[in-house]
Structures are given as structure tokens and as C-alpha cells.
Design a protein around this motif. Structure first.
Motif, short mmCIF file in Angstrom:
data_model
loop_
_atom_site.label_atom_id
_atom_site.label_comp_id
_atom_site.label_asym_id
_atom_site.label_seq_id
_atom_site.Cartn_x
_atom_site.Cartn_y
_atom_site.Cartn_z
N ILE B 233 52.59 -19.90 77.85
CA ILE B 233 51.18 -19.54 78.06
C ILE B 233 51.11 -18.25 78.86
O ILE B 233 52.07 -17.86 79.52
N LEU B 234 49.97 -17.60 78.76
CA LEU B 234 49.74 -16.32 79.45
C LEU B 234 50.87 -15.32 79.21
O LEU B 234 51.36 -14.68 80.14
N PRO B 235 51.33 -15.19 77.96
CA PRO B 235 52.44 -14.25 77.73
C PRO B 235 51.99 -12.83 78.04
O PRO B 235 50.87 -12.45 77.68
N GLY B 236 52.83 -12.10 78.70
CA GLY B 236 52.54 -10.69 78.97
C GLY B 236 51.31 -10.47 79.82
O GLY B 236 50.57 -9.52 79.60
N TYR B 237 51.09 -11.33 80.86
CA TYR B 237 49.88 -11.13 81.65
C TYR B 237 49.90 -9.82 82.44
O TYR B 237 48.87 -9.35 82.89
N GLY B 238 51.11 -9.24 82.58
CA GLY B 238 51.19 -7.95 83.27
C GLY B 238 50.91 -6.78 82.34
O GLY B 238 50.74 -5.66 82.78
N LYS B 239 50.88 -7.04 81.05
CA LYS B 239 50.61 -6.02 80.01
C LYS B 239 51.43 -4.76 80.21
O LYS B 239 50.92 -3.65 80.14
N GLY B 240 52.70 -4.95 80.49
CA GLY B 240 53.59 -3.80 80.57
C GLY B 240 53.47 -2.97 81.82
O GLY B 240 54.20 -2.01 82.01
N GLU B 241 52.52 -3.31 82.68
CA GLU B 241 52.40 -2.57 83.94
C GLU B 241 53.62 -2.85 84.80
O GLU B 241 54.18 -3.94 84.77
N GLU B 242 54.00 -1.85 85.60
CA GLU B 242 55.16 -2.06 86.46
C GLU B 242 54.83 -3.09 87.53
O GLU B 242 53.78 -3.07 88.14
N LYS B 243 55.77 -3.99 87.72
CA LYS B 243 55.56 -5.04 88.71
C LYS B 243 55.72 -4.51 90.11
O LYS B 243 56.54 -3.63 90.37
N LEU B 244 54.95 -5.08 91.02
CA LEU B 244 55.15 -4.79 92.43
C LEU B 244 56.34 -5.62 92.91
O LEU B 244 56.64 -6.66 92.34
N LEU B 264 46.95 -19.97 89.71
CA LEU B 264 48.39 -19.74 89.75
C LEU B 264 48.71 -18.35 90.30
O LEU B 264 48.01 -17.38 90.01
N PRO B 265 49.81 -18.26 91.07
CA PRO B 265 50.21 -16.94 91.56
C PRO B 265 50.75 -16.08 90.41
O PRO B 265 51.53 -16.56 89.59
N ALA B 266 50.28 -14.84 90.32
CA ALA B 266 50.91 -13.90 89.39
C ALA B 266 52.20 -13.42 90.04
O ALA B 266 52.29 -13.39 91.26
N ILE B 267 53.18 -13.06 89.22
CA ILE B 267 54.44 -12.54 89.77
C ILE B 267 54.38 -11.02 89.74
O ILE B 267 54.12 -10.43 88.70
N GLY B 268 54.63 -10.40 90.91
CA GLY B 268 54.64 -8.94 90.96
C GLY B 268 53.26 -8.34 90.83
O GLY B 268 53.10 -7.17 90.50
N ARG B 269 52.24 -9.13 91.09
CA ARG B 269 50.86 -8.66 91.03
C ARG B 269 50.10 -9.35 92.16
O ARG B 269 50.33 -10.51 92.45
N HIS B 270 49.19 -8.62 92.74
CA HIS B 270 48.43 -9.20 93.84
C HIS B 270 47.18 -9.88 93.30
O HIS B 270 46.05 -9.48 93.54
N GLU B 271 47.44 -10.92 92.53
CA GLU B 271 46.37 -11.63 91.83
C GLU B 271 46.67 -13.12 91.74
O GLU B 271 47.83 -13.52 91.70
N VAL B 272 45.58 -13.87 91.67
CA VAL B 272 45.68 -15.28 91.31
C VAL B 272 45.13 -15.40 89.89
O VAL B 272 44.05 -14.89 89.59
N THR B 277 42.57 -25.51 81.87
CA THR B 277 43.59 -26.50 81.53
C THR B 277 43.29 -27.23 80.21
O THR B 277 44.10 -28.04 79.76
N ARG B 278 42.14 -26.96 79.59
CA ARG B 278 41.88 -27.59 78.29
C ARG B 278 42.61 -26.85 77.17
O ARG B 278 43.15 -27.47 76.26
N ASP B 279 42.68 -25.53 77.28
CA ASP B 279 43.38 -24.79 76.22
C ASP B 279 44.47 -23.87 76.79
O ASP B 279 45.12 -23.15 76.03
N TRP B 280 44.64 -23.89 78.10
CA TRP B 280 45.69 -23.11 78.77
C TRP B 280 45.57 -21.61 78.48
O TRP B 280 46.55 -20.91 78.32
N ARG B 281 44.33 -21.14 78.42
CA ARG B 281 44.07 -19.70 78.29
C ARG B 281 43.58 -19.16 79.63
O ARG B 281 42.88 -19.84 80.37
N GLU B 282 43.95 -17.89 79.85
CA GLU B 282 43.48 -17.22 81.07
C GLU B 282 41.98 -16.97 80.96
O GLU B 282 41.52 -16.45 79.95
N VAL B 283 41.25 -17.32 82.02
CA VAL B 283 39.81 -17.07 82.00
C VAL B 283 39.39 -16.05 83.05
O VAL B 283 38.30 -15.47 82.97
#
Lengths: 128, 391
Positions: B233-244, B264-272, B277-283
Motif C-alpha cells: 500500500i502507498l507505493p511510492g509515497y515519496g514520489k521520487g523526492e530525495e529522502k531526508l 503512520l510515520p512517513a520514512i525520510g519525510r516530516h509527515e504523518v 483502513t477500508r481501502d488502505w488508500r492515502e487520504v
């Protein structure tokens, strides 16, 4: 350990020599000893670095540096590793692993100093 | 007669203090890890006090705790592989075994009879009798690319006497059926994503979610339908941006499921990241003050509390789950490592490692209501975890 020492010293001196002019604290006539003492972090900074090592590097490497998600950083574990590549790993991180670059917080000279402490196993610090 | 009666009362009064002192429940107790001392503080969340300490637990530089289901015993997993069963009432060690060289945590089975430890060295999972800490089964993990046994992360209990875990190096999720704990059955899910760093089970026990360090995305397993396999789920949530840079790995354990959404904590991004949880898509995404470490929902789901990795670890942010925005930023102390809600969430206990204190905050007013001295406190674990799935 013994094999690593001269290499380490050489690497540390080279790094210090590289950093010292930039810091403007060692003139061209300064002896190697003088350069070394100038480039060593001051005592307060040494303590900060050791706390950082224990507490923050310790997040992955263990507070006692015995390893975790990251490898152990004990003298035994580091015995066969070249000092300069360890210092470079601290400063620049390691792509493809969880090791981040620490250059925002640790200079090259400080990384060399930390690596030397890790080789000695002299990393104890009172975190209070 | 009157005299005998008075005498009887007197005897009662004499006997009472001891008996009353010993008779108490544990529902409002918990432990605080004093990481540098190898010690835990036993705390009372009603009186907001430290009742005492228990020493001799070894290297607690990374420690986690699960509870016996009667809420009396804390199983403390130490970095050095020590597993210690601490009696909260008598405030002493009931049992202790050295079970690995390097360990990270554990879980308790649905029926409370089996304690599972997840280990880094040697990589694997071990099952123990919850009463005696006798070893029941040793399950070595699969090797990673370097040929070494994988480090095991994200171990959680699940319905049906199962445990679920992820293998950091091998990139697998394992479901362990421990109905016969001496002969557990392992179902392996390969290709479960690069470098899973932690996992969680949803409060209903249905979904297992593994966070991935080595790629943008998370892995999801439906424990009602494991035959459907692991999906991303949430594949490529960083969209190719360089991770922190990530200076401390986030932790997923501790529910962050609130109002039908996973926070959920994003990895390498200052975001939650907010996921339906019904379709496991980012909202939605909530920008926050740093790399999130813990993202934890208050038990009623009205707030989500977030703490951060070095160097932003002096702050805690409170996210309003309705507006999906940061409602408050607190500075409870230097190096905030953990937060734990009281059982129904009217207060939260926050550990500030470098200020050597635990701060108790009223979650409605956001005012500090108590401060407790503690030596390099890290994890805080209350007995209410005993009754919660995935804790």
C-alpha cells in the motif's frame, strides 16, 4: 588493532591537516603535535560527542555499542575496519542502508576523533 | 462482652495496614524504563507516583515490555537478550533468562500462556512459557543477502494464537501458529518489501502492517485471508523526492488507528500519512516538526500524538484527527523518547531522556499535571496493554 593504529593516526592527522587551515587556527608553521591538539574537540564538545554516540548513534547501534539494527561498534567488532572509511560513513552515511549522514552535526575532524575513541573502547560517558 | 468486642476491633486495626497494603489491583500500574541503569520504575497512574524500582535487568538501551494478562507481571525484553519477568506488586524479579545475544522486543499470545521474543542476534523468534520462562520453541529466521540470519522486527500477537513478524534483511513476513507452542507452524510470505523496520496489528487483530525502510510504501497482510498474500500500500509515497536523513527508526507498535484511519510515520519525510483502513488508500498527509518516531492515537481517537527523531526530539505534536492538522506543539523536555496514555486517555505520560524526567500531561487542557524524576527514561508501559491486541 595494532595494524589499524598507524593507519588511524595517519588518517586522523590527514583529516586534521585538511580541516585546520579552514578553521584558521593552525598556521603553516605549526607542528604536527600542535595541529593535533588544536583539532581535537575541546573537552565540553568531546563530552557532547560521546553522549551523541551513546544516545543517538545508540538508537541503532545500542547504547553500549553492541549493535542493534546497525552493527556493533565495539573495538572487537571494528578491529578489521579501516578508520578512514568508518569516519567517512559517519559523515556521509551509507547509501542502501539505514545509516544517515551526520555531517550536519559532526565535522570530519570530530568523526575521526570519535572513530579513534571507538577503536580504543574509550567511549564511556556519564549521560546525566 | 463489650470488652471482647473492643479487643476484637483493636486486633483488626492492628492487622489491617499490612493486609490492606498488599491487597490491590494492578490496573493503574505500569513501568518506566530507566535505560542507562538497567532498572525499571513501577509507577501508579492514579497517584502519579513512583512506587519503587526493580534493578538488575541488564542492558535496557532498547527495551520493550508486554504484560501477563492478569496485569501483575511485566515481561521486559532487554537489548542484551535478557528476558525478565517483573512482579509489579512485590516489585522484584520473578524470573529472568538470557535468551539471545541481541534482542528488540516481544509479544504475548492471545491466551496469555506464551511469551514470544524477537531477536536480532541470533536472528529469530523464541517462544517461552509465560509462567516459568521455559523455552518452548526456537524459530531461526531466514538469511538476508549477507547470509546472516535476518533481524526480526515488528513482532505482534494476533487472534488464533498466532504471532506475526517481519524479517528486516530477508524482506519477509512470517505468520506463526503457536497453538502447539512446542511445535509452532510457520507460514512465510516472501517478497514482503525491502527492509521492513517494524509492524503493527490493528486493534481488531485483522490487519498486519509492516513499514518499509528500503522503499516508499508499506506491506499489508489480511490475517482473515492470509491466502491472499501480502500486498503493497502507498507505493511510492515519496514520489521520487530525495529522502531526508532518518536519525532514528520510527516505531509502528502502539495503535495509531483512529476513526477508521491509520496514522503512520512517513520514512525520510516530516509527515504523518493518513490512510483509510477500508481501502488502505492515502487520504491526507499532515506536515509535522520532524521525522516521526511514535504516532499514537489517544484511546478515544480524537487526537494523535507524535514525537520525533533527533534532532527534533524536544517536541511533541498533537494532531486533531478531525481537522487533520497539528493543534498544538509541546516542549516537555529534551530527548522525548516515548508517550503512553493512561487506560482511557485523560492523561499522557511522556519521557524526556536528557532532562531525566517523566512529564504527565492532561490531554484536554495540554497542561502538565505532574513531573516525576527518572534516570534517562525511555519506554513507558502501562498494564492496560495486557488486554489490548497487538500490545
Amino acid at each position: 588493532m595494532n595494524a589499524a593504529r598507524p593507519l588511524l593516526l595517519a588518517a586522523a592527522l590527514a583529516a586534521m591537516a585538511a580541516v585546520a587551515p579552514a578553521l584558521g587556527e593552525a598556521g603553516p608553521g605549526a607542528s604536527a603535535e600542535a595541529v593535533a591538539s588544536v583539532a581535537d574537540p575541546d573537552p565540553a564538545r568531546q563530552r557532547e560527542l560521546l553522549v551523541l554516540l551513546r544516545q543517538d548513534c545508540g538508537s541503532c547501534h545500542g547504547m553500549r555499542l553492541t549493535g542493534g539494527l546497525g552493527p556493533a561498534l565495539t573495538p572487537e567488532a571494528l578491529r578489521t575496519k579501516p578508520a578512514e572509511s568508518l569516519a567517512a560513513t559517519i559523515v556521509h552515511g551509507r547509501t542502501g542502508t539505514a545509516m544517515p549522514p551526520w555531517r550536519r552535526f559532526i565535522s570530519e575532524a570530530e568523526a575521526d576523533w570519535l572513530v579513534a575513541r571507538m577503536f580504543d573502547g574509550a567511549t564511556d560517558v556519564d549521560t546525566r | 462482652m463489650a470488652r471482647a468486642f473492643v479487643g476484637g476491633l483493636f486486633a483488626c486495626a492492628l492487622a489491617a495496614p499490612d493486609a490492606v497494603a498488599q491487597l490491590r489491583g494492578t490496573g493503574d500500574l505500569g513501568v518506566v524504563i530507566e535505560r542507562a541503569k538497567g532498572r525499571v520504575q513501577v509507577v501508579d497512574t492514579t497517584a502519579r507516583t513512583v512506587l519503587g524500582t526493580v534493578d538488575g535487568l541488564g542492558d535496557l538501551s532498547h527495551a520493550s515490555v508486554v504484560y501477563s494478562r492478569d496485569g501483575r507481571y511485566a515481561y521486559v525484553f532487554g537489548r542484551d537478550g535478557g528476558l525478565t519477568k517483573v512482579d509489579l506488586l512485590e516489585r522484584k524479579i520473578a524470573r529472568r533468562v538470557m535468551q539471545a545475544g541481541n534482542s528488540i522486543g516481544g509479544a504475548v499470545s492471545q491466551d496469555g500462556r506464551v511469551v514470544a521474543a524477537q531477536n536480532y542476534v541470533p536472528g529469530g523468534i523464541k517462544l517461552f512459557d509465560a509462567v516459568t520462562l521455559e523455552l518452548l520453541a526456537d524459530i531461526p529466521s531466514a538469511p538476508g543477502p549477507d547470509g546472516q540470519r535476518s533481524k526480526v522486527v515488528g513482532l505482534a500477537d494476533a487472534p488464533g494464537q498466532r504471532f506475526v513478524a517481519s524479517l528486516f534483511d530477508a524482506g519477509e513476513i512470517w505468520v506463526i501458529d503457536a497453538r502447539d507452542p512446542r511445535a509452532p507452524k510457520v507460514e512465510r510470505f516472501r517478497d514482503a518489501g525491502r527492509q521492513p523496520y517494524d509492524g503493527l496489528v490493528t486493534p481488531d487483530g485483522r490487519w498486519y502492517l509492516a513499514g518499509l525502510f528500503g522503499e516508499d510504501g508499506l506491506s499489508l497482510l489480511d490475517l482473515w485471508h492470509p491466502e491472499r498474500g501480502v500486498r503493497r500500500i502507498l507505493p511510492g509515497y515519496g514520489k521520487g523526492e530525495e529522502k531526508l536523513p532518518v536519525y532514528k527508526m520510527p516505531h509502528l507498535r502502539g495503535w495509531a488507528i483512529a476513526g477508521g484511519y491509520a496514522w503512520l510515520p512517513a520514512i525520510g519525510r516530516h509527515e504523518v500519512l493518513v490512510v483509510d483502513t477500508r481501502d488502505w488508500r492515502e487520504v491526507a498527509r499532515v506536515p509535522v516538526a520532524g521525522q516521526p518516531v511514535f504516532v499514537i492515537a489517544r484511546p478515544d481517537g480524537r487526537q494523535v500524538w507524535v514525537n520525533f527523531a533527533f534532532p527534533d526530539n524536544g517536541r511533541v505534536q498533537v494532531v486533531d484527527t478531525e481537522t487533520r492538522a497539528v493543534a498544538a506543539t509541546l516542549e516537555p523536555g529534551r530527548a522525548v523518547l516515548h508517550m503512553e496514555f493512561t487506560p482511557r486517555g485523560e492523561e499522557v505520560w511522556i519521557s524526556a531522556r536528557d532532562d531525566h524526567r517523566v512529564v504527565v500531561v492532561d490531554t484536554a487542557t495540554l497542561k502538565t499535571v505532574a513531573t516525576l524524576a527518572s534516570d534517562s527514561p525511555s519506554g513507558i508501559f502501562f498494564t492496560s496493554r495486557a488486554a489490548r491486541m497487538g500490545f
